[in-house]
Design an enzyme around this catalytic site. Structure first.
Site, mmCIF file in Angstrom:
data_model
loop_
_atom_site.group_PDB
_atom_site.id
_atom_site.type_symbol
_atom_site.label_atom_id
_atom_site.label_comp_id
_atom_site.label_asym_id
_atom_site.label_seq_id
_atom_site.Cartn_x
_atom_site.Cartn_y
_atom_site.Cartn_z
ATOM 1 N N SER A 107 0.827 -1.206 0.000
ATOM 2 C CA SER A 107 0.000 0.000 0.000
ATOM 3 C C SER A 107 0.865 1.261 0.000
ATOM 4 C CB SER A 107 -0.884 -0.002 1.260
ATOM 5 O OG SER A 107 -1.474 1.276 1.451
ATOM 6 N N TYR A 130 -1.830 5.780 -4.465
ATOM 7 C CA TYR A 130 -2.825 6.839 -4.296
ATOM 8 C C TYR A 130 -2.205 8.090 -4.886
ATOM 9 C CZ TYR A 130 -5.879 4.268 -1.061
ATOM 10 O OH TYR A 130 -6.762 3.379 -0.518
ATOM 11 N N THR A 156 -5.193 2.900 -7.590
ATOM 12 C CA THR A 156 -6.522 2.831 -6.962
ATOM 13 C C THR A 156 -7.375 3.985 -7.451
ATOM 14 O OG1 THR A 156 -5.590 1.711 -5.065
ATOM 15 C CG2 THR A 156 -7.730 2.772 -4.730
ATOM 16 N N LYS A 231 -7.219 -0.421 -10.376
ATOM 17 C CA LYS A 231 -7.867 -1.142 -9.266
ATOM 18 C C LYS A 231 -9.117 -0.403 -8.814
ATOM 19 C CE LYS A 231 -6.929 -2.707 -4.487
ATOM 20 N NZ LYS A 231 -7.727 -1.835 -3.616
ATOM 21 N N HIS A 255 -12.968 -2.132 -3.090
ATOM 22 C CA HIS A 255 -12.146 -1.671 -1.977
ATOM 23 C C HIS A 255 -12.541 -2.394 -0.676
ATOM 24 C CE1 HIS A 255 -9.368 1.923 -1.292
ATOM 25 N NE2 HIS A 255 -9.410 1.369 -0.098
HETATM 26 C C1 FNR Z 1 -7.806 -1.869 2.233
HETATM 27 N N1 FNR Z 1 -7.791 -1.638 0.856
HETATM 28 C C2 FNR Z 1 -6.864 -0.770 0.321
HETATM 29 N N2 FNR Z 1 -6.832 -0.557 -1.021
HETATM 30 C C3 FNR Z 1 -5.916 0.273 -1.562
HETATM 31 O O1 FNR Z 1 -5.902 0.433 -2.780
HETATM 32 N N3 FNR Z 1 -5.009 0.896 -0.763
HETATM 33 C C4 FNR Z 1 -4.974 0.751 0.575
HETATM 34 O O2 FNR Z 1 -4.138 1.328 1.269
HETATM 35 C C5 FNR Z 1 -5.954 -0.095 1.167
HETATM 36 N N4 FNR Z 1 -5.995 -0.282 2.509
HETATM 37 C C6 FNR Z 1 -6.894 -1.164 3.048
HETATM 38 C C7 FNR Z 1 -6.893 -1.400 4.421
HETATM 39 C C8 FNR Z 1 -7.743 -2.338 4.964
HETATM 40 C C9 FNR Z 1 -7.707 -2.614 6.428
HETATM 41 C C10 FNR Z 1 -8.649 -3.049 4.131
HETATM 42 C C11 FNR Z 1 -9.571 -4.095 4.695
HETATM 43 C C12 FNR Z 1 -8.675 -2.805 2.794
HETATM 44 C C13 FNR Z 1 -8.633 -2.448 -0.044
HETATM 45 C C14 FNR Z 1 -7.902 -3.739 -0.398
HETATM 46 O O3 FNR Z 1 -6.814 -3.501 -1.252
HETATM 47 C C15 FNR Z 1 -8.812 -4.750 -1.090
HETATM 48 O O4 FNR Z 1 -9.456 -4.130 -2.176
HETATM 49 C C16 FNR Z 1 -9.861 -5.374 -0.157
HETATM 50 O O5 FNR Z 1 -9.343 -5.513 1.138
HETATM 51 C C17 FNR Z 1 -10.302 -6.732 -0.687
HETATM 52 O O6 FNR Z 1 -11.345 -7.232 0.056
HETATM 53 P P1 FNR Z 1 -11.198 -8.285 1.263
HETATM 54 O O7 FNR Z 1 -10.289 -9.399 0.805
HETATM 55 O O8 FNR Z 1 -10.636 -7.524 2.426
HETATM 56 O O9 FNR Z 1 -12.602 -8.701 1.484
#
Ligand code: FNR
Length: 369
Positions: A107, A130, A156, A231, A255
């Site tokens: 991330s 980001y 993202t 994404k 997300h």
């Molecule tokens: C995320 N997600 C996310 N996406 C992204 O592009 N940058 C980020 O920094 C984050 N941070 C993040 C933190 C936490 C705690 C969660 C739960 C999710 C989204 C992540 O990349 C992904 O799309 C989802 O987590 C997928 O779904 P599941 O497997 O958590 O159900």
């Protein structure tokens, strides 16, 4: 801790171990959390049409992503602030992914920098981006990721503002004082201030570029030679635009149900995106993937691979690197058994006819062989 036999069990352990503010941040979805529930439930409405009496003594789960060979079509989504779950945070995730022979996506908001993660040793890693208002910051960071050996950018595109995660608002979520957004530390953007809201929501409102649009995908291509995965696509319209923008691939993602509530489950949106992409670029999926059967269903609907988010942070909280290794091992074993019981020995054997969905039940004929 009794024996953990599936990845979902890590959530309850994490809940016991973590401070409420940290657990709530990891677990939450946006607003009513309808999509959060639906990301799981939609998988449960897809059933199998297994084939029998096929020699399944040897199962090959290997595949390649953007030209990189990986051991299985299960990869790690970017999740922010992993050191809030475990002191080794992103280091532990990077090592576990590398040991399993699969991709870790780091991330932008990691609590370890791109250089630190690279220092853990070899591994195929993608960098999630980001886009900040200050494009010089973005340029610098993308160059650093490329120099550190990251192989692709996951851009993202679903976060011009942060979704309303009500637990974070109530908790006035901020990073613990010992942690920073490591990639931005030297740029005075590494701290998140306490605010009258989720501290992360305020940070996003201050720093993230809401004007981001398709032309910026071109801009990103002009500053890096890394392939770009978009994404956050969940419609056919945007899938077509992604193909035209020159993206190297699409990640169907909502997300983890943390942005717009009442969007469909990603597994429900997958097929229209795959159809629109017309095989021109690979389509991946994340959101609610918790079982090997989920991986099989996503591949049957045309995904080239899946990513998992929360299971990784919950396993980190429970037992650090060993937990993440165990998550990847359990998912792999479940997927292997699903392939064997479904009558498939390699990923290309998995077809649309191995499953049936609600749409199929409502009378749409199964696609012809
Ligand atoms: C995320 N997600 C996310 N996406 C992204 O592009 N940058 C980020 O920094 C984050 N941070 C993040 C933190 C936490 C705690 C969660 C739960 C999710 C989204 C992540 O990349 C992904 O799309 C989802 O987590 C997928 O779904 P599941 O497997 O958590 O159900």
């Amino acid at each position: 801790m009794g024996e953990v036999t599936n990845v979902m069990e890590y959530q309850a352990i994490a809940k016991q171990k973590l401070p409420k503010m940290a657990y709530d941040y990891y677990a939450s979805g946006a607003e009513d959390e309808w999509t959060l529930k639906e990301n799981r439930e939609a998988f449960s409405r897809i059933l199998f049409r297994p084939r029998i009496l096929i020699d399944v003594a040897n199962i090959d789960m290997t595949t390649s992503v953007l030209g990189f060979k990986i051991s299985m079509p299960i990869m790690i989504s970017p999740t922010a602030f992993q050191k809030m779950a475990h002191p080794e945070g992103e280091y532990a995730t990077a090592r576990a992914a590398s040991a399993a022979g699969t991709v870790m996506t780091l991330s932008s908001w990691a609590t370890s920098s791109v250089e630190e993660v690279a220092s853990t040793g070899p591994g195929i890693r993608f960098f999630q981006l980001y886009v900040y208002k200050d494009r010089k910051v973005v340029e610098q960071l993308v160059r650093r990721a490329e120099k550190a050996g990251f192989k692709a950018i996951a851009l993202t595109v679903d976060t011009p503002r942060l979704g309303r995660r009500e637990a974070d608002i109530k908790n006035r979520f901020v990073l613990p004082p010992n942690l920073t957004l490591k990639n931005f530390e030297g740029l005075d953007l590494g701290k998140m201030d306490q605010s009258n809201d989720s501290g992360l929501a305020s940070y996003v409102a201050g720093q993230i570029d809401r004007t981001l649009s398709w032309k910026d995908v071109k801009w990103l291509q002009s500053i890096t030679s890394m392939p770009i995965l978009v994404k956050g696509v969940i419609t056919a319209e945007d899938a077509r635009l992604a193909v035209h923008s020159g993206a190297a691939g699409i990640i169907v993602s909502n997300h983890g149900a943390r942005q717009l509530d009442y969007v469909p489950a990603t597994i429900s949106a997958l097929e229209e995106v795959v159809t629109a992409a017309q095989g021109r670029i690979p389509v991946f999926l994340d959101g609610g993937v918790r079982r090997g059967t989920d991986v099989f269903k996503a591949l049957a609907l045309g995904a080239s691979g899946v990513f998992i988010g929360r299971p990784v942070v919950f396993a980190l909280a429970a037992e650090g690197e060993a937990g993440v290794r165990n998550v990847l091992r359990m998912m792999r074993e479940e997927f292997e058994i699903t392939m064997a019981l479904g009558g498939c020995t390699k990923l290309s054997d998995i077809t649309r006819r191995h499953i049936f969905t609600e749409a199929d039940r409502l009378g749409r004929p199964l696609p012809r062989l």
